[in-house]
Motif scaffolding. Structure first.
Motif, short mmCIF file in Angstrom:
data_model
loop_
_atom_site.label_atom_id
_atom_site.label_comp_id
_atom_site.label_asym_id
_atom_site.label_seq_id
_atom_site.Cartn_x
_atom_site.Cartn_y
_atom_site.Cartn_z
N THR A 114 18.75 61.09 36.49
CA THR A 114 18.04 61.95 37.44
C THR A 114 18.41 61.59 38.87
O THR A 114 18.70 62.46 39.69
CB THR A 114 16.51 61.84 37.22
N GLU A 115 18.44 60.31 39.16
CA GLU A 115 18.80 59.86 40.51
C GLU A 115 20.25 60.24 40.85
O GLU A 115 20.53 60.68 41.97
CB GLU A 115 18.62 58.35 40.62
N ILE A 116 21.15 60.10 39.91
CA ILE A 116 22.55 60.44 40.14
C ILE A 116 22.69 61.93 40.44
O ILE A 116 23.39 62.33 41.39
CB ILE A 116 23.42 60.07 38.90
N VAL A 117 22.03 62.78 39.65
CA VAL A 117 22.13 64.23 39.85
C VAL A 117 21.46 64.63 41.17
O VAL A 117 22.02 65.43 41.94
CB VAL A 117 21.53 65.00 38.66
N GLN A 118 20.30 64.07 41.46
CA GLN A 118 19.64 64.38 42.74
C GLN A 118 20.48 63.94 43.92
O GLN A 118 20.63 64.70 44.89
CB GLN A 118 18.26 63.72 42.78
N ASP A 119 21.06 62.75 43.85
CA ASP A 119 21.94 62.29 44.93
C ASP A 119 23.17 63.19 45.06
O ASP A 119 23.63 63.45 46.18
CB ASP A 119 22.38 60.85 44.70
N ALA A 120 23.71 63.64 43.94
CA ALA A 120 24.85 64.55 43.98
C ALA A 120 24.48 65.83 44.70
O ALA A 120 25.22 66.32 45.57
CB ALA A 120 25.35 64.84 42.56
N TRP A 121 23.33 66.38 44.33
CA TRP A 121 22.86 67.62 44.97
C TRP A 121 22.64 67.39 46.47
O TRP A 121 23.09 68.19 47.29
CB TRP A 121 21.57 68.09 44.29
N LEU A 122 21.94 66.30 46.81
CA LEU A 122 21.67 66.01 48.22
C LEU A 122 22.95 65.81 49.03
O LEU A 122 23.01 66.18 50.21
CB LEU A 122 20.79 64.75 48.33
N SER A 123 23.98 65.27 48.40
CA SER A 123 25.24 65.03 49.12
C SER A 123 25.99 66.32 49.44
O SER A 123 26.83 66.33 50.33
CB SER A 123 26.14 64.07 48.34
N GLN A 124 25.67 67.40 48.73
CA GLN A 124 26.37 68.66 48.95
C GLN A 124 25.50 69.76 49.54
O GLN A 124 26.02 70.76 50.04
CB GLN A 124 26.96 69.15 47.61
N ALA A 125 24.19 69.60 49.48
CA ALA A 125 23.29 70.63 50.01
C ALA A 125 23.35 70.64 51.54
O ALA A 125 23.69 69.63 52.17
CB ALA A 125 21.86 70.35 49.55
N ARG A 127 21.91 70.51 55.30
CA ARG A 127 20.93 69.58 55.87
C ARG A 127 19.51 70.14 55.72
O ARG A 127 18.59 69.42 55.35
CB ARG A 127 21.25 69.31 57.34
N ARG A 128 19.35 71.42 55.98
CA ARG A 128 18.01 72.02 55.88
C ARG A 128 17.49 71.98 54.44
O ARG A 128 16.34 71.62 54.20
CB ARG A 128 18.03 73.45 56.39
N ARG A 129 18.32 72.37 53.49
CA ARG A 129 17.89 72.33 52.09
C ARG A 129 17.57 70.91 51.65
O ARG A 129 16.59 70.67 50.95
CB ARG A 129 18.95 72.95 51.18
N ALA A 130 18.40 69.97 52.03
CA ALA A 130 18.17 68.58 51.67
C ALA A 130 16.87 68.06 52.27
O ALA A 130 16.06 67.43 51.60
CB ALA A 130 19.35 67.72 52.10
N THR A 131 16.65 68.36 53.55
CA THR A 131 15.42 67.93 54.23
C THR A 131 14.20 68.55 53.57
O THR A 131 13.20 67.87 53.32
CB THR A 131 15.48 68.27 55.72
N ASP A 132 14.27 69.84 53.28
CA ASP A 132 13.14 70.52 52.63
C ASP A 132 12.85 69.90 51.27
O ASP A 132 11.69 69.66 50.92
CB ASP A 132 13.42 72.02 52.47
N TRP A 133 13.89 69.62 50.50
CA TRP A 133 13.69 69.04 49.18
C TRP A 133 13.12 67.62 49.30
O TRP A 133 12.18 67.27 48.58
CB TRP A 133 15.00 69.02 48.40
#
Length: 138
Positions: A114-125, A127-133
């Motif tokens: 879960t952490e690996i997938v979330q970090d993967a998503w955060l690394s590509q999202a 800035r706004r989407r990452a911050t909101d999430w």
């Protein structure tokens, strides 16, 4: 809620990637899924390639999954331990991603995946989407 300490599965990779917001799924020429956020891949199932092979047989690995990571130091932390199921190849030198064979996903827990997938998503999202999430999941 699933037991976060159980062994992860390949199906978990799909479910976790699809569970992140704003995700689309593209498919490669061989039908392999490529999970994207904002048009940027963050997890994809790779087709067999000559850079990821069984050292004993020379056969190409048919089950490689690529995960983006936030930084080179995150990549090194995942691949430098010889016991880790994560690896890289010279093809990915300088690329912020790690590889994991589907056959070895069970060597990590659902929590770790879960952490690996979330970090993967955060690394590509964005800035706004990452911050909101992150604000919603702090």
């Amino acid at each position: 809620m699933p037991d976060q300490e159980r062994r992860a599965t390949v199906e978990d990779v799909h479910e976790l990637a699809l569970g992140m917001p704003h995700v689309t799924v593209e498919h490669g020429k061989s039908g392999n899924p490529v999970y994207q956020v904002g048009g940027k891949s963050f997890v994809f199932f790779r087709t067999p390639r000559p850079d990821a092979v069984d050292p004993d047989t020379g056969e190409r690995y048919p089950d490689v999954i690529v995960f983006w990571v936030p930084s080179e130091s995150d990549k090194l932390a995942l691949v430098q331990d010889q016991a880790s199921p994560f690896f890289t190849t010279p093809h990915f030198d300088g690329h912020r991603s790690v590889l994991l064979r589907g056959s070895r996903v069970g060597e990590i827990t659902l929590r770790e995946l879960t952490e690996i997938v979330q970090d993967a998503w955060l690394s590509q999202a964005s800035r706004r989407r990452a911050t909101d999430w992150l604000d919603a999941h702090s």
